[in-house]
Design an enzyme around this catalytic site. Structure first.
Site, short mmCIF file in Angstrom:
data_model
loop_
_atom_site.label_atom_id
_atom_site.label_comp_id
_atom_site.label_asym_id
_atom_site.label_seq_id
_atom_site.Cartn_x
_atom_site.Cartn_y
_atom_site.Cartn_z
N THR A 42 0.82 -1.22 0.00
CA THR A 42 0.00 0.00 0.00
C THR A 42 0.84 1.26 0.00
O THR A 42 0.48 2.26 -0.63
CB THR A 42 -0.91 0.02 1.26
OG1 THR A 42 -1.78 -1.09 1.18
CG2 THR A 42 -1.73 1.28 1.36
N GLN B 41 -4.22 -21.48 18.47
CA GLN B 41 -5.03 -20.41 17.86
C GLN B 41 -4.99 -19.14 18.71
O GLN B 41 -5.36 -18.07 18.24
CB GLN B 41 -6.48 -20.88 17.68
CG GLN B 41 -6.59 -22.02 16.69
CD GLN B 41 -8.01 -22.56 16.55
OE1 GLN B 41 -8.98 -21.93 16.97
NE2 GLN B 41 -8.14 -23.72 15.94
N CYS B 42 -4.55 -19.25 19.96
CA CYS B 42 -4.45 -18.06 20.82
C CYS B 42 -3.18 -17.29 20.44
O CYS B 42 -2.10 -17.89 20.39
CB CYS B 42 -4.31 -18.46 22.29
SG CYS B 42 -5.68 -19.35 22.95
N ASP C 68 -0.05 -7.12 4.50
CA ASP C 68 -0.84 -8.36 4.60
C ASP C 68 -0.01 -9.59 4.95
O ASP C 68 -0.42 -10.40 5.77
CB ASP C 68 -1.60 -8.61 3.29
CG ASP C 68 -2.77 -7.64 3.11
OD1 ASP C 68 -3.11 -6.93 4.09
OD2 ASP C 68 -3.33 -7.58 2.00
N1 ASP Z 1 -2.79 -5.42 0.32
C1 ASP Z 1 -1.67 -4.63 0.78
C2 ASP Z 1 -0.44 -5.49 0.76
O1 ASP Z 1 -0.22 -6.24 1.67
C3 ASP Z 1 -1.94 -4.08 2.14
C4 ASP Z 1 -0.83 -3.22 2.70
O2 ASP Z 1 0.19 -2.98 2.14
O3 ASP Z 1 -1.04 -2.71 3.81
O4 ASP Z 1 0.35 -5.41 -0.16
#
Ligand code: ASP
Length: 356
Positions: free
Chosen positions: A28, A291-292, A104
């Site tokens: 992003t 899972q915790c 991500d």
């Molecule tokens: N979808 C984007 C990625 O992981 C989200 C981000 O960068 O925050 O590339």
């Protein structure tokens, strides 16, 4: 995959004596909207126009940019192998590394890189942003500038943070202890089972007793390859025999990260334990993680994890899912023998798990 190299010419009067390599993979931080209004990555040259203050830093900065930057949802072990190679090949020339990466899968990549770079003695700081750099309220500027400061900070002539870490929204976390926990607010990462390595406010406060400082400089070794014949089996009440059976029947499967309940507990149904045992007998490695997000696996504490211990499921202690998957990928690429795999999986490589 191809790269473009560019240098950031600093406006500092004397030549800076610290060199940093930025590796821009996408995410992003550097995205723009396409015709349909969705965010897609763009090239790093345009990012620099948005952070003119980069040129004011007393640093020699080189940028290596993926020619086709990616959304990190498209990351795969091939990218990790490439990233590991890029850091390894440039290791001697730079004092530190900053990797710009989508949030991500950043925790997966940081975990993988931490395992692949054995005896790391320089900072490799991952960062990214929740809002593109072109957005007026973007968190990209602060994240990048502080990551650069951390990557270049030294104490007694040695790197302050000679680790793979994630810097995001004022906190520095060990990479292989981190998790993305937030997709809207800026505080995207947490490290539930390990203290912050540093916190940035007006000054950056380092928690040096939790930072790993190698006792001797053994020289960097690159673990070049990962094996992706692994899968995650997440338990939930009602999981069917057919589903579990289908997972263990995957052709060529070598390892399963099983996400269990609480302190490593699972159903005691006969069919379930038999399927697990059958898989272990076929040399499929099963690694138990919880899972915790906090706490650890303790096989045998409850009756519901006794069988797991008895049939040879490996306890992942307090490993994150991200660290478990990537560590297993590396170990399974390098080892065949059950006992050796178990030994490597239950010992800490670079601070990813708490042994005691
Ligand atoms: N979808 C984007 C990625 O992981 C989200 C981000 O960068 O925050 O590339």
């Amino acid at each position: 995959m191809k790269f473009t190299t560019s240098n950031i010419i600093t406006s500092s009067a004397k030549a800076p004596d610290t060199s940093i390599l930025i590796i821009y993979t996408g995410g992003t931080l550097g995205m723009v909207h396409n015709d349909k209004g969705s965010l897609i990555p763009f090239d790093f040259a345009s990012i620099m126009d948005h952070i003119p203050s980069l040129r004011k830093l007393e640093l020699n900065i080189t940028v290596l940019s993926f020619d086709n930057p990616i959304d990190s949802s498209n990351v795969n072990p091939g990218h990790w192998e490439l990233l590991g190679q890029m850091i390894y090949e440039n290791y001697k020339e730079y004092d530190g590394f900053v990797v710009l990466h989508g949030t991500d899968t950043m925790a997966f990549t940081a975990s993988a890189i931490s395992f692949m770079l054995e005896n790391l003695n320089k900072p490799v700081i991952f960062t990214g942003a929740q809002l593109p750099i072109s957005a007026p309220r973007s968190d990209a500027r602060e994240n990048l500038i502080t990551a650069l400061e951390i990557a270049s900070t030294k104490i007694n002539g040695k790197p302050m943070v000679p680790e793979v870490a994630i810097y995001f929204d004022s906190v520095l976390l060990r990479g292989n202890r981190s998790k993305k926990v937030e997709s809207v607010h800026f505080d995207a990462f947490e490290s539930e089972n390990y203290p912050l390595l540093a916190e940035a406010g007006v000054v950056i406060n380092y928690n040096d007793k939790f930072i790993h400082y190698p006792e001797e400089n053994l020289g960097l070794t690159l673990h070049k390859k990962l094996n992706n014949k692994v899968i995650i089996l997440k338990l939930f009440p009602g999981i069917s025999e057919a589903a579990v059976e289908a997972i263990f029947s995957i052709k060529g499967l070598k390892g399963v990260v099983m996400e269990t309940y609480g302190s490593g507990n699972a159903p005691t149904d006969e069919w379930f334990i038999n399927l697990l045992k059958g898989a272990i007998d076929k040399n499929i490695v099963i690694l138990n993680v919880s899972q915790c997000p906090g706490g650890k696996v303790d096989q045998g504490r409850y009756e519901t994890s006794e069988d797991l211990e008895n049939i040879g499921v490996i306890s992942g202690l307090d490993l994150t899912l991200e660290a478990a998957v990537t560590k297993l990928m590396m170990v399974l690429e390098e080892e065949e023998e059950k006992a050796v795999i178990k030994l490597r999986m239950t010992n800490s490589i670079c601070g990813e798990m708490t042994i005691n």
